[in-house]
Enzyme design. Structure first.
Site, PDB file in Angstrom:
ATOM      1  N   ASP A   1      42.553  44.625  29.262  1.00  0.00           N
ATOM      2  CA  ASP A   1      42.770  43.520  30.185  1.00  0.00           C
ATOM      3  C   ASP A   1      44.198  43.021  30.030  1.00  0.00           C
ATOM      4  O   ASP A   1      44.838  43.256  29.000  1.00  0.00           O
ATOM      5  CB  ASP A   1      41.780  42.377  29.924  1.00  0.00           C
ATOM      6  CG  ASP A   1      41.605  41.474  31.147  1.00  0.00           C
ATOM      7  OD1 ASP A   1      40.781  41.797  32.014  1.00  0.00           O
ATOM      8  OD2 ASP A   1      42.321  40.457  31.240  1.00  0.00           O
TER       9      ASP A   1
ATOM     10  N   ARG B   1      43.217  25.358  39.859  1.00  0.00           N
ATOM     11  CA  ARG B   1      43.205  25.908  38.509  1.00  0.00           C
ATOM     12  C   ARG B   1      44.367  25.387  37.654  1.00  0.00           C
ATOM     13  O   ARG B   1      44.239  25.281  36.435  1.00  0.00           O
ATOM     14  CB  ARG B   1      43.233  27.436  38.566  1.00  0.00           C
ATOM     15  CG  ARG B   1      41.923  28.036  39.055  1.00  0.00           C
ATOM     16  CD  ARG B   1      41.836  29.518  38.801  1.00  0.00           C
ATOM     17  NE  ARG B   1      40.536  30.049  39.197  1.00  0.00           N
ATOM     18  CZ  ARG B   1      40.163  31.307  39.041  1.00  0.00           C
ATOM     19  NH1 ARG B   1      40.982  32.180  38.489  1.00  0.00           N
ATOM     20  NH2 ARG B   1      38.970  31.705  39.431  1.00  0.00           N
TER      21      ARG B   1
END
Length: 271
Positions: A141, A42
């Site tokens: 979030d 990633r």
């Protein structure tokens, strides 16, 4: 700078441990050792973006005051998970009739909403089932980038594959022209969903809640038992009496001393 042909350098023990500490300090998440290859993959695009030859160089860059925004991006990259509308459908099959049986305003919290698929699914279920149509969704979030995407409410049409028959037409608008192949959640639903940035490992704002149901799905897998208990304990305090807590099907509250009892697999009621 971008160097697309560059080979992935190794992510050494010391570098991975530095990343583990960075994540733990910033988010409370302790990345397991077996996640090393996922982390390397990633972050490789960021090394390419800066033209760097090692993860050590990238970590040095993250430590500089000039790249505070990059640190936030790393948190986004390493905490964003796959999500889609009506994921783990048994939860929504249970929630719909439960909402239909209740009276008064209904307040639901999607505590780790990612790019918005979960809270908008909850909004559709609430719109179809809450008596009197008095309901709101709070969606939170850790990732500001995900919250911005969620607030826009625009998704690829393939995301509608699990919608009940007729719900795409009732609750969304299909894109045309440049937006062909996409859909947008209707303004009527979007205005019922309140997005906010929250770190669940920190004390929660006093004004948050109470809620009739809280969804905390596929989050606890990142934490050890003590931290799991602390997070869930904080959230359960924001549930009304007899309110419901939903966790991921691969997760468990077994062995944690919490004021909840199991209603069905991965669904708990506050007691």
């Amino acid at each position: 700078m971008d160097a697309p042909g560059m080979q992935m350098p190794p992510l050494g023990d010391a570098e991975f441990q530095r990343l583990q500490r960075l994540m733990a300090d910033a988010s409370g998440i302790r990345m397991a050792d077996h996640k090393r290859s996922l982390v390397a993959g990633r972050l490789m695009k960021r090394l390419r973006h800066f033209g760097l030859g090692s993860y050590g160089e990238y970590l040095d860059l993250l430590g500089s005051d000039a790249h505070k925004g990059e640190r936030r991006l790393v948190i986004d990259l390493l905490t964003t998970n796959e999500t889609y509308f009506f994921r783990e459908p048994k939860h929504f099959e249970f929630l719909g009739p439960w909402l239909s049986s209740r009276r008064g305003p209904q307040r639901i919290w999607s505590a780790a909403c990612s790019s918005g698929e979960e809270p908008y699914t909850l909004a559709m279920v609430a719109a179809e089932n809450v008596t009197g149509n008095d309901w709101t969704i709070t969606a939170s979030d850790l990732s500001q980038r995900m919250l911005e995407k969620a607030a826009a409410g625009i998704y690829d049409l393939s995301q509608a594959r699990h919608f009940p028959a007729g719900w795409l037409h009732r609750h969304c608008l299909k894109g045309i022209g440049e937006r062909e192949g996409c859909f947008r959640v209707s303004a009527k639903l979007r205005e019922r969903v309140n997005f906010r940035e929250l770190n669940l490992t920190h004390p929660l704002p006093e004004q948050l809640g109470p809620f009739d149901a809280i969804f905390l799905r596929n989050v606890l897998i990142y934490f050890e038992a003590k931290e799991k208990c602390a997070i869930v304990g904080r959230l359960v305090q924001r549930l009304r009496d007899d309110g419901l807590l939903f966790i991921g099907h691969a997760e468990s509250l077994h062995g944690l001393d919490l004021p909840v009892r199991s209603v069905q697999p991965s669904v708990y009621r506050r007691v």
